[in-house]
Design a protein around this motif. Structure first.
Motif, PDB file in Angstrom:
ATOM      1  N   LEU A   1       0.808  -1.224   0.000  1.00 57.45           N
ATOM      2  CA  LEU A   1       0.000   0.000   0.000  1.00 57.45           C
ATOM      3  C   LEU A   1       0.840   1.272   0.000  1.00 57.45           C
ATOM      4  N   LEU A   2       1.829   1.354   0.896  1.00 57.61           N
ATOM      5  CA  LEU A   2       2.635   2.573   0.993  1.00 57.61           C
ATOM      6  C   LEU A   2       4.023   2.395   0.402  1.00 57.61           C
ATOM      7  N   THR A   3       4.269   1.264  -0.250  1.00 55.91           N
ATOM      8  CA  THR A   3       5.624   0.986  -0.705  1.00 55.91           C
ATOM      9  C   THR A   3       5.713   0.847  -2.213  1.00 55.91           C
ATOM     10  N   SER A   4       4.616   1.052  -2.930  1.00 55.63           N
ATOM     11  CA  SER A   4       4.674   0.792  -4.371  1.00 55.63           C
ATOM     12  C   SER A   4       4.826   2.076  -5.180  1.00 55.63           C
ATOM     13  N   GLY A   5       4.750   3.250  -4.539  1.00 50.74           N
ATOM     14  CA  GLY A   5       4.960   4.493  -5.261  1.00 50.74           C
ATOM     15  C   GLY A   5       3.777   4.860  -6.139  1.00 50.74           C
ATOM     16  N   SER A   6       4.053   5.579  -7.217  1.00 49.19           N
ATOM     17  CA  SER A   6       2.955   6.140  -8.000  1.00 49.19           C
ATOM     18  C   SER A   6       2.347   5.135  -8.974  1.00 49.19           C
ATOM     19  N   TYR A   7       3.013   3.988  -9.185  1.00 50.82           N
ATOM     20  CA  TYR A   7       2.433   2.996 -10.077  1.00 50.82           C
ATOM     21  C   TYR A   7       1.820   1.856  -9.257  1.00 50.82           C
ATOM     22  N   ASN A   8       0.521   1.677  -9.409  1.00 49.78           N
ATOM     23  CA  ASN A   8      -0.190   0.665  -8.619  1.00 49.78           C
ATOM     24  C   ASN A   8       0.075  -0.757  -9.090  1.00 49.78           C
ATOM     25  N   THR A   9       0.044  -1.702  -8.127  1.00 45.21           N
ATOM     26  CA  THR A   9      -0.051  -3.104  -8.509  1.00 45.21           C
ATOM     27  C   THR A   9      -1.535  -3.423  -8.670  1.00 45.21           C
ATOM     28  N   LEU A  10      -1.842  -4.621  -9.178  1.00 48.37           N
ATOM     29  CA  LEU A  10      -3.233  -4.946  -9.489  1.00 48.37           C
ATOM     30  C   LEU A  10      -4.158  -4.913  -8.268  1.00 48.37           C
TER      31      LEU A  10
END
Lengths: 283, 279
Positions: free
Chosen positions: B213-222
């Protein structure tokens, strides 16, 4: 001896590195930041007890704390009863190993699919005009749709049980499969009824599995925030929700203080449970 | 065979109900994702169509789901490979006691039981305070490993608990070096379990939400993308996406099971007894 340790260290080095950077350091960081101060848009290093003082003097904290335990306890009871029954059926009533593995896999597969999708999938079932309500109305059990089916404590616990029962089934099944079947025959030969065998032989021998399942379920439910948020429609809260709320408001120090309290609680609880079981031996 | 006791039929019914409970909701959204264009989030079905699946391919209807899917796929593979390698090494290390092994063991347990949001928060704070760019392939990758590695290691512990060491001794007696013992004796015996570790590594990463949630940056995972959709999408397109990702997960699980089956089959055909070294 020294040489042996060196090989052990080398083999364990990647694991230690990951845990150091992504587990230990983050915990240290959270503890440090829990003493920091915050403005509306930024955080600054300090050594303040404000965050803890605010938390520990607020009614909300205690209510939410209690709610967290309530969810954990009720979910534990249901997952244990269902998980034990399913594991018992698989271990003692299915006679061939092939069928045991097949049915066990059937129970395991949902665990490997997305939790969020599994939560979403309750909407058409529990909604105001959902399957449950329309069935009950057409059967004449109720006249008005039940409002408490979705977005309530009921739906939160239902989702928890749905998501996490497997964590009870797997360790209990694993322990049951190791029970020497001749012990059960011996109990029967000595004149024990089915219930007596269950109560005096199987349950005591299954305790390690129950403990491991309990550790999983308690840790998962107490640390959850997404199930509570989604299934209660943001109407109920647990500790995880408090943390997430603060994060959304960029109040990282306050979120960290709540996180520290949650972590200490979970570790004490799990530490106590670990005294009753040697995990490595039971795997 | 002795006749089944009455409890068997009662428990069978209970088990079937449990399976309905497990699979029922997922099957329901599977059916509802074929809802007609005018249909809503629940029954009745207003016609049958592929309308909502078509919507998935239109950017404006659902946002960047294909981008997030490919990120989740790559991340899942990265986590899978790392989990297998690190778990095997860790599992081998734990076969002998070494200084610090108890501490490391309790760290693994902590990694398993720590609330996911703490990892997310802590890693996010470290990255942002030290000015590193938060990205799914760096901070997100590491955060997910704290969830997949404990599972990998627990499986390895279970495997080595049942491992028959006389095979290794035999190899050593024949003059095999430590590396040869691992390469030609230990690894072939534990190979099927490694496929299990790989399956856990991939699927746990592919479905992980809280730690990214807070570790993926501006590009979301699915999973993040899907969760974002739950707050603003109120059409069956959500179910169509859910059905597709579930089908994808089932395919992945199917492939892994097939590989295990093929491995066992090949062994049986070649008369090899590798993999039997479990007690």
């Amino acid at each position: 001896m020294r040489n042996k340790s060196v090989i052990g260290w080398l083999l364990a080095a990647p694991l230690s590195l990951v845990l150091l950077v992504f587990l230990v350091a983050p915990i240290v960081m959270i503890v440090v930041v829990s003493f920091w101060g915050a403005t509306e848009w930024s955080i600054y290093p300090a050594f303040l007890f404000d965050n803890y003082e605010f938390l520990l003097t607020s009614d909300v904290t205690y209510r939410v704390f209690l709610n967290t335990f309530k969810y954990a306890f009720i979910t534990w009871v249901f997952t244990l009863l269902i998980g034990f029954t399913v594991a018992y059926y698989l271990a003692f009533h299915i006679r061939t190993l092939t069928w045991q593995i097949a049915l066990f896999l059937l129970c395991t597969i949902p665990f490997l699919t997305s939790n969020i999708i599994r939560m979403i999938s309750w909407i058409p079932f529990l909604g105001r005009n959902g399957i449950a309500n329309s069935t009950l109305i057409s059967m004449g059990v109720i006249d008005e749709p039940l409002e408490w089916l979705l977005f309530s404590d009921f739906s939160v616990i239902l989702a928890f049980v749905h998501l996490y029962t497997l964590f009870m089934v797997v360790p209990i099944f694993n322990t049951m499969m190791r029970i020497d079947k001749s012990l059960i025959e011996a109990a029967a030969d000595a004149g024990a009824t089915g219930w007596q065998t269950l109560w005096h032989v199987i349950i005591p021998l299954t305790k390690p599995g129950i403990m491991i399942g309990t550790i999983f379920v308690v840790a998962l439910v107490m640390g959850d925030f997404i199930t509570v948020r989604f299934m209660s429609g943001s109407q109920s809260a647990n500790m995880g929700r408090l943390i997430q709320n603060d994060i959304a408001l960029l109040q990282y120090p306050s979120a960290s203080a709540t996180a520290v309290i949650l972590l200490v609680t979970v570790l004490i609880l799990i530490g106590t449970l670990l005294r009753f079981v040697d995990i490595r031996k039971e795997l | 065979m002795e006749p089944r006791p009455k409890s068997f039929y009662f428990l069978s019914a209970f088990f079937v109900l449990f399976l309905v409970f497990l699979y029922g909701p997922t099957l329901t959204i599977g059916i509802l994702s074929f809802q007609g264009p005018g249909g809503g989030l629940t029954f009745p079905m207003r016609g049958v169509s592929l309308h909502w699946f078509r919507d998935l391919f239109e950017q404006q209807a659902v946002g960047d789901i294909w981008g997030s899917f490919s990120r989740s796929l790559v991340l899942g593979l990265m986590v899978m490979v790392t989990t297998v390698v690190v778990s095997v090494m860790g599992g081998l290390a734990f076969r002998k006691r070494f200084a610090g092994s108890t501490v490391l063991f309790y760290l693994i347990i902590t990694s398993l039981v720590i609330p996911s949001i703490l990892i997310s928060l802590g890693v996010g704070l470290i990255w942002s305070q030290s000015g590193l760019p938060v990205h799914w392939s760096s901070s997100g990758f590491g955060a997910q490993l704290t969830w997949t590695l404990p599972f990998g290691l627990l499986i390895m512990f279970a495997v080595f608990n049942r491992f028959d060491r006389s095979y290794e001794e035999a190899a050593r007696d024949l003059g095999a070096s430590p590396w040869q013992v691992i390469r030609h004796v230990v690894l072939p015996i534990i190979a099927p379990s490694l496929i299990g570790v790989a399956l856990f590594g991939f699927t746990l990463s592919y479905d992980e939400f809280a730690r990214t949630l807070l570790t993926s940056g501006s590009y979301n995972t699915l999973p993040l993308e899907i969760f974002g959709m739950t707050t603003n999408v109120t059409t069956p397109v959500l179910f169509a996406l859910g059905t597709l990702t579930t089908v994808f997960s089932l395919l992945v699980i199917g492939i892994f099971l097939l590989v295990v089956w093929l491995l066992n089959h090949r062994r049986a055909r070649q008369g090899s007894d590798a993999g039997k070294g479990m007690v």
